[in-house]
Enzyme design. Sequence first.
Site, mmCIF file in Angstrom:
data_model
loop_
_atom_site.group_PDB
_atom_site.id
_atom_site.type_symbol
_atom_site.label_atom_id
_atom_site.label_comp_id
_atom_site.label_asym_id
_atom_site.label_seq_id
_atom_site.Cartn_x
_atom_site.Cartn_y
_atom_site.Cartn_z
ATOM 1 N N ASP A 1 -6.551 19.197 -14.856
ATOM 2 C CA ASP A 1 -6.932 17.873 -15.348
ATOM 3 C C ASP A 1 -6.485 17.815 -16.808
ATOM 4 O OD1 ASP A 1 -8.203 15.633 -16.399
ATOM 5 O OD2 ASP A 1 -10.042 15.905 -15.228
ATOM 6 N N ARG B 1 0.846 -1.198 0.000
ATOM 7 C CA ARG B 1 0.000 0.000 0.000
ATOM 8 C C ARG B 1 0.880 1.247 0.000
ATOM 9 N NH1 ARG B 1 -1.800 2.129 4.404
ATOM 10 N NH2 ARG B 1 -2.342 0.199 5.473
ATOM 11 N N LYS C 1 -7.811 6.473 -19.521
ATOM 12 C CA LYS C 1 -8.043 6.961 -20.868
ATOM 13 C C LYS C 1 -6.815 6.733 -21.769
ATOM 14 C CE LYS C 1 -11.844 8.058 -18.796
ATOM 15 N NZ LYS C 1 -12.148 9.380 -18.265
ATOM 16 N N TYR D 1 -15.462 17.752 -15.874
ATOM 17 C CA TYR D 1 -15.835 16.341 -15.910
ATOM 18 C C TYR D 1 -16.895 16.089 -14.830
ATOM 19 C CZ TYR D 1 -15.742 11.361 -15.181
ATOM 20 O OH TYR D 1 -16.132 10.061 -15.014
#
Length: 371
Positions: free
Chosen positions: A170, A47, A195, A99
């Site tokens: 972004d 982690r 993406k 978004y």
Amino acid sequence: MKPETIAIHAGNHVDASSKAVIQPIVLSTTFERAEDGTFPGGHIYSRASNPNRELLENVIAKLEGGADAAAFSSGNAAGMSVFQSLAPGTHIIAPDDMYHGLRNQLKILFAGILKFDFIDVNDIDTVNRHLMPGTGLIWLETPSNPLLKVTDIKKIVALAHKHSIKVAVDNTFATPICQLPISLGADLVMHSSTKYFGGHSDLMGGVLVTAQKDDWWQKIRDVQVYGGAIPSPMDCYMLVRSIKTLPYRVQGHVHNAQLLAEYLEKHPKIEQVMYPGLPSHPQYQIAKEQMLGFGGMISFTVKGGEAEARRVINGLKLFTRATSLGGVESLIEHRATVEGPDTKTPFNLLRVSVGLEHIDDLIEDLEVALG
Ligand SMILES: *Cc1c(COP(=O)(O)O)cnc(C)c1O
């Protein structure tokens, strides 16, 4: 080094023990201590850090020209880590065309914790008017989703930094191949690596890149490690593999998108085409100055309203009706439906993620569907 070279080498090394040319996928959650209690491999627990994640973060930081990067399990998890890193009560300025998943995250998860205004960030007076003593962050998304608006990053940075406000961008639609926000003064870059980085519509991920390893970045690292929204070693490996072809894939997306946008703009059934590479785009000059390529996303409105838009979308054979973007295959969607009842997106708007099929085949498919 140039992006093509970084993309291939910065996320890869020859494995020290096996001499494998491509790094192994390290699934182990835990790493052995030496007798003196130290960790000679540099990792303690997956982690906190993992060899595959480390390579992924390295290649993305280098591609964006940043000091460091942190990888997450999705783009929204990356965005959430930014918002969680801010002191309660911080005021955020965000774009009106943002978004929708992140806009909803702010509205649903951060109501009462953070303050935010969704405004037209392309109007500097509007931005100025919304600044308040507690404003800590201006969030940009350029080109924006779904209207492909382009925001002058340098101009916003100049205003923000005068007031000691951070700027995050972004950069999902542009990718570092088409736009380098840190070189334009931004403090932080965010991506949905689902993406273009992933590029094959088969994994989810997000990433943040910082201009500086400062206290804010340490806070974001804390959210990553203690919040735990980390990507799996397998997904990190897949991303590193895909990123090796990112520069060439993006060149292909840009090439096809430009030709498709020009075709659509001339078509009598099309009302408007939104693509930063068209001289008719309202921010074409800014796009030309701050972008290295115009990206692979196009939105357009169809004459005849929603019914006609739906007829077009249903007549296509090569474009798959689906949300998301950045994969090798072309996708098309009726955006207002995806965004839900409070959408401001026009009902005759279709958004295309232009894929890497041959442009002649894509145009022929549209020619038939537009009829
Ligand atoms: C998809 C997307 C996101 C969210 O990323 P996920 O990986 O779906 O969580 C954020 N911003 C933009 C511009 C996107 O396209």
